[in-house]
Design a protein around this motif. Sequence first.
Motif, PDB file in Angstrom:
ATOM      1  N   ARG A   1     -10.600  29.303 -28.000  1.00  0.00           N
ATOM      2  CA  ARG A   1     -10.691  27.696 -28.321  1.00  0.00           C
ATOM      3  C   ARG A   1      -9.407  27.022 -27.865  1.00  0.00           C
ATOM      4  NH1 ARG A   1      -9.393  25.620 -34.133  1.00  0.00           N
ATOM      5  NH2 ARG A   1     -10.235  23.538 -34.485  1.00  0.00           N
ATOM      6  N   LEU A   2      -9.995  25.373 -27.532  1.00  0.00           N
ATOM      7  CA  LEU A   2      -8.805  24.936 -26.429  1.00  0.00           C
ATOM      8  C   LEU A   2      -7.954  23.443 -26.806  1.00  0.00           C
ATOM      9  CD1 LEU A   2     -10.383  25.197 -22.734  1.00  0.00           C
ATOM     10  CD2 LEU A   2      -8.575  26.697 -23.835  1.00  0.00           C
ATOM     11  N   LEU A   3      -9.149  22.599 -27.972  1.00  0.00           N
ATOM     12  CA  LEU A   3      -9.153  21.586 -28.953  1.00  0.00           C
ATOM     13  C   LEU A   3      -8.748  22.197 -30.375  1.00  0.00           C
ATOM     14  CD1 LEU A   3     -10.873  18.897 -26.056  1.00  0.00           C
ATOM     15  CD2 LEU A   3      -8.077  20.048 -26.475  1.00  0.00           C
ATOM     16  N   ASP A   4      -8.340  21.691 -30.631  1.00  0.00           N
ATOM     17  CA  ASP A   4      -8.565  21.377 -32.345  1.00  0.00           C
ATOM     18  C   ASP A   4      -8.888  20.005 -32.546  1.00  0.00           C
ATOM     19  OD1 ASP A   4      -7.844  21.713 -35.096  1.00  0.00           O
ATOM     20  OD2 ASP A   4      -5.882  22.671 -34.853  1.00  0.00           O
ATOM     21  N   ARG A   5     -10.036  19.883 -33.262  1.00  0.00           N
ATOM     22  CA  ARG A   5     -10.972  19.238 -33.874  1.00  0.00           C
ATOM     23  C   ARG A   5     -11.017  19.043 -35.634  1.00  0.00           C
ATOM     24  NH1 ARG A   5     -13.431  22.135 -30.134  1.00  0.00           N
ATOM     25  NH2 ARG A   5     -13.763  20.456 -28.170  1.00  0.00           N
ATOM     26  N   SER A   6     -10.373  19.848 -35.799  1.00  0.00           N
ATOM     27  CA  SER A   6     -10.361  19.885 -37.710  1.00  0.00           C
ATOM     28  C   SER A   6      -9.434  18.641 -38.157  1.00  0.00           C
ATOM     29  CB  SER A   6      -9.463  20.970 -37.997  1.00  0.00           C
ATOM     30  OG  SER A   6      -8.339  21.156 -38.122  1.00  0.00           O
ATOM     31  N   THR A   7      -8.625  18.207 -37.530  1.00  0.00           N
ATOM     32  CA  THR A   7      -8.408  16.756 -38.349  1.00  0.00           C
ATOM     33  C   THR A   7      -8.531  15.354 -37.943  1.00  0.00           C
ATOM     34  OG1 THR A   7      -6.072  16.957 -36.963  1.00  0.00           O
ATOM     35  CG2 THR A   7      -6.293  18.205 -38.801  1.00  0.00           C
ATOM     36  N   ARG A   8      -8.043  14.962 -38.216  1.00  0.00           N
ATOM     37  CA  ARG A   8      -8.822  13.073 -37.837  1.00  0.00           C
ATOM     38  C   ARG A   8      -7.569  12.999 -36.631  1.00  0.00           C
ATOM     39  NH1 ARG A   8      -6.809   8.461 -41.274  1.00  0.00           N
ATOM     40  NH2 ARG A   8      -7.327   7.221 -39.560  1.00  0.00           N
ATOM     41  N   HIS A   9      -6.703  13.605 -36.014  1.00  0.00           N
ATOM     42  CA  HIS A   9      -6.081  13.483 -34.677  1.00  0.00           C
ATOM     43  C   HIS A   9      -6.869  14.417 -33.651  1.00  0.00           C
ATOM     44  CE1 HIS A   9      -4.310  10.088 -36.020  1.00  0.00           C
ATOM     45  NE2 HIS A   9      -3.541  10.355 -37.252  1.00  0.00           N
ATOM     46  N   LEU A  10      -6.509  14.768 -32.409  1.00  0.00           N
ATOM     47  CA  LEU A  10      -7.867  15.073 -31.919  1.00  0.00           C
ATOM     48  C   LEU A  10      -5.658  16.520 -31.331  1.00  0.00           C
ATOM     49  CD1 LEU A  10      -9.435  16.909 -30.280  1.00  0.00           C
ATOM     50  CD2 LEU A  10      -9.149  15.734 -28.494  1.00  0.00           C
ATOM     51  N   PHE A  11      -5.925  17.321 -30.776  1.00  0.00           N
ATOM     52  CA  PHE A  11      -4.527  18.565 -31.141  1.00  0.00           C
ATOM     53  C   PHE A  11      -4.746  18.965 -29.842  1.00  0.00           C
ATOM     54  CE2 PHE A  11      -3.464  17.071 -34.708  1.00  0.00           C
ATOM     55  CZ  PHE A  11      -2.117  16.143 -34.768  1.00  0.00           C
ATOM     56  N   VAL A  12      -3.911  19.742 -28.269  1.00  0.00           N
ATOM     57  CA  VAL A  12      -4.848  20.553 -27.585  1.00  0.00           C
ATOM     58  C   VAL A  12      -3.905  22.012 -28.561  1.00  0.00           C
ATOM     59  CG1 VAL A  12      -3.798  21.756 -25.241  1.00  0.00           C
ATOM     60  CG2 VAL A  12      -4.219  19.132 -25.523  1.00  0.00           C
ATOM     61  N   THR A  13      -4.392  23.384 -28.766  1.00  0.00           N
ATOM     62  CA  THR A  13      -4.315  24.223 -29.294  1.00  0.00           C
ATOM     63  C   THR A  13      -2.808  25.034 -27.921  1.00  0.00           C
ATOM     64  OG1 THR A  13      -5.840  25.374 -27.884  1.00  0.00           O
ATOM     65  CG2 THR A  13      -6.031  24.748 -30.303  1.00  0.00           C
ATOM     66  N   ARG A  14      -2.101  25.957 -28.289  1.00  0.00           N
ATOM     67  CA  ARG A  14      -1.477  26.849 -27.725  1.00  0.00           C
ATOM     68  C   ARG A  14      -2.397  27.596 -26.543  1.00  0.00           C
ATOM     69  NH1 ARG A  14       1.304  31.633 -30.605  1.00  0.00           N
ATOM     70  NH2 ARG A  14       0.048  32.079 -30.519  1.00  0.00           N
ATOM     71  N   GLU A  15      -3.716  27.882 -26.255  1.00  0.00           N
ATOM     72  CA  GLU A  15      -3.556  28.328 -26.025  1.00  0.00           C
ATOM     73  C   GLU A  15      -4.717  26.937 -25.158  1.00  0.00           C
ATOM     74  OE1 GLU A  15      -4.089  31.200 -29.435  1.00  0.00           O
ATOM     75  OE2 GLU A  15      -4.545  29.120 -28.516  1.00  0.00           O
ATOM     76  N   GLY A  16      -5.053  26.305 -25.258  1.00  0.00           N
ATOM     77  CA  GLY A  16      -5.243  25.476 -23.871  1.00  0.00           C
ATOM     78  C   GLY A  16      -3.923  24.458 -23.710  1.00  0.00           C
ATOM     79  N   GLU A  17      -3.002  24.704 -23.853  1.00  0.00           N
ATOM     80  CA  GLU A  17      -1.784  24.233 -23.395  1.00  0.00           C
ATOM     81  C   GLU A  17      -2.022  24.956 -21.910  1.00  0.00           C
ATOM     82  OE1 GLU A  17       1.181  21.897 -21.710  1.00  0.00           O
ATOM     83  OE2 GLU A  17      -0.062  21.265 -23.273  1.00  0.00           O
ATOM     84  N   ILE A  18      -2.015  26.027 -21.811  1.00  0.00           N
ATOM     85  CA  ILE A  18      -1.957  27.188 -20.428  1.00  0.00           C
ATOM     86  C   ILE A  18      -2.757  26.610 -19.941  1.00  0.00           C
ATOM     87  CG2 ILE A  18      -0.964  29.735 -20.438  1.00  0.00           C
ATOM     88  CD1 ILE A  18      -0.232  30.531 -23.306  1.00  0.00           C
ATOM     89  N   ILE A  19      -4.012  26.985 -20.555  1.00  0.00           N
ATOM     90  CA  ILE A  19      -4.960  26.553 -19.625  1.00  0.00           C
ATOM     91  C   ILE A  19      -5.155  25.270 -18.809  1.00  0.00           C
ATOM     92  CG2 ILE A  19      -8.061  26.374 -19.703  1.00  0.00           C
ATOM     93  CD1 ILE A  19      -6.542  29.454 -20.050  1.00  0.00           C
ATOM     94  N   ARG A  20      -4.220  24.597 -19.720  1.00  0.00           N
ATOM     95  CA  ARG A  20      -4.020  22.729 -19.092  1.00  0.00           C
ATOM     96  C   ARG A  20      -3.368  22.962 -17.591  1.00  0.00           C
ATOM     97  NH1 ARG A  20      -0.414  19.427 -18.547  1.00  0.00           N
ATOM     98  NH2 ARG A  20       0.826  20.317 -19.737  1.00  0.00           N
TER      99      ARG A  20
END
Length: 293
Positions: A46-65
Amino acid sequence: MDIKQLRFFLEVCKELSFSRASEKLHISQPALSKTIHQLEDEIGLRLLDRSTRHLFVTREGEIIRQHAQKVLRSAEDLWQEAEEIKLHKKGSFTFGLPPVIGSSFFPQIIADFRRVYPEAGMRIIEEGAKIMEQSLLEGNIDVGVAILPVDNEQFEIRQIIDRKILAVTAVDHPFAGREKIQMKNLKYESFLMFQQGFSLYDRVFESCIQAGFEPDILYESSQWDFLFESAMAGLGVALLPETVVHKADTRNVSVLAVDDELLHWRLALIWRKHSYQTQAAQAWISFVEEAFA
């Protein structure tokens, strides 16, 4: 996984918004969302956290980025080199030059380089030395000038200059007439500083902290001559590179050496490790090294 998926993912990370990213990429938001879902499914993370009003890059997503940036830059290097092979041209490059450094050293060197290499395309971007490193990593600049130290695991480094940072005060300042002071002597002075984003700001600030105090910053500027004249007017103490001070008319100021190892101005040409450099950029690197040798 393909280059398009990585490019789309990086744009979403940058904008932290599917709607803004889709506008920048000129595709529909559903198509962009589908592409990111496919990338997550292929990677199994899971690269992006869409569970809140604001989109976040997950810790795993930051590594992949971070890896995606490298892959994208490598792909761009490949296409650029292929185009040069096809067109048999010397190529062009973007040179990042901090404002203070540019006015001190480079106008004549750039003019000489253009005479020797008239076919080389050089685009100059004015950028603070601290911001320069990120611009190089993102591929916005090919070669830049930085104030050492920089991360030698990420950059190739060619040191070209080693100068001191000097304190400039009004002629009626209590320190006037001294040849040298220590940073701790400036504890109760007002500082005239380069703006945040300039490496000199960090260098001076860190030196103050190590001397046991936080500097009282009267104001910040990107213009060395403004800082110099403000010090001359008695508004505070300006800490400026030796080369800049020697360019100015010092008859109406007091110039003092500061006994502090941190306050050295070591400049280097840097570029991202393992990045492709055009023939023009390679020629420029060699030309600058010879000029300062």
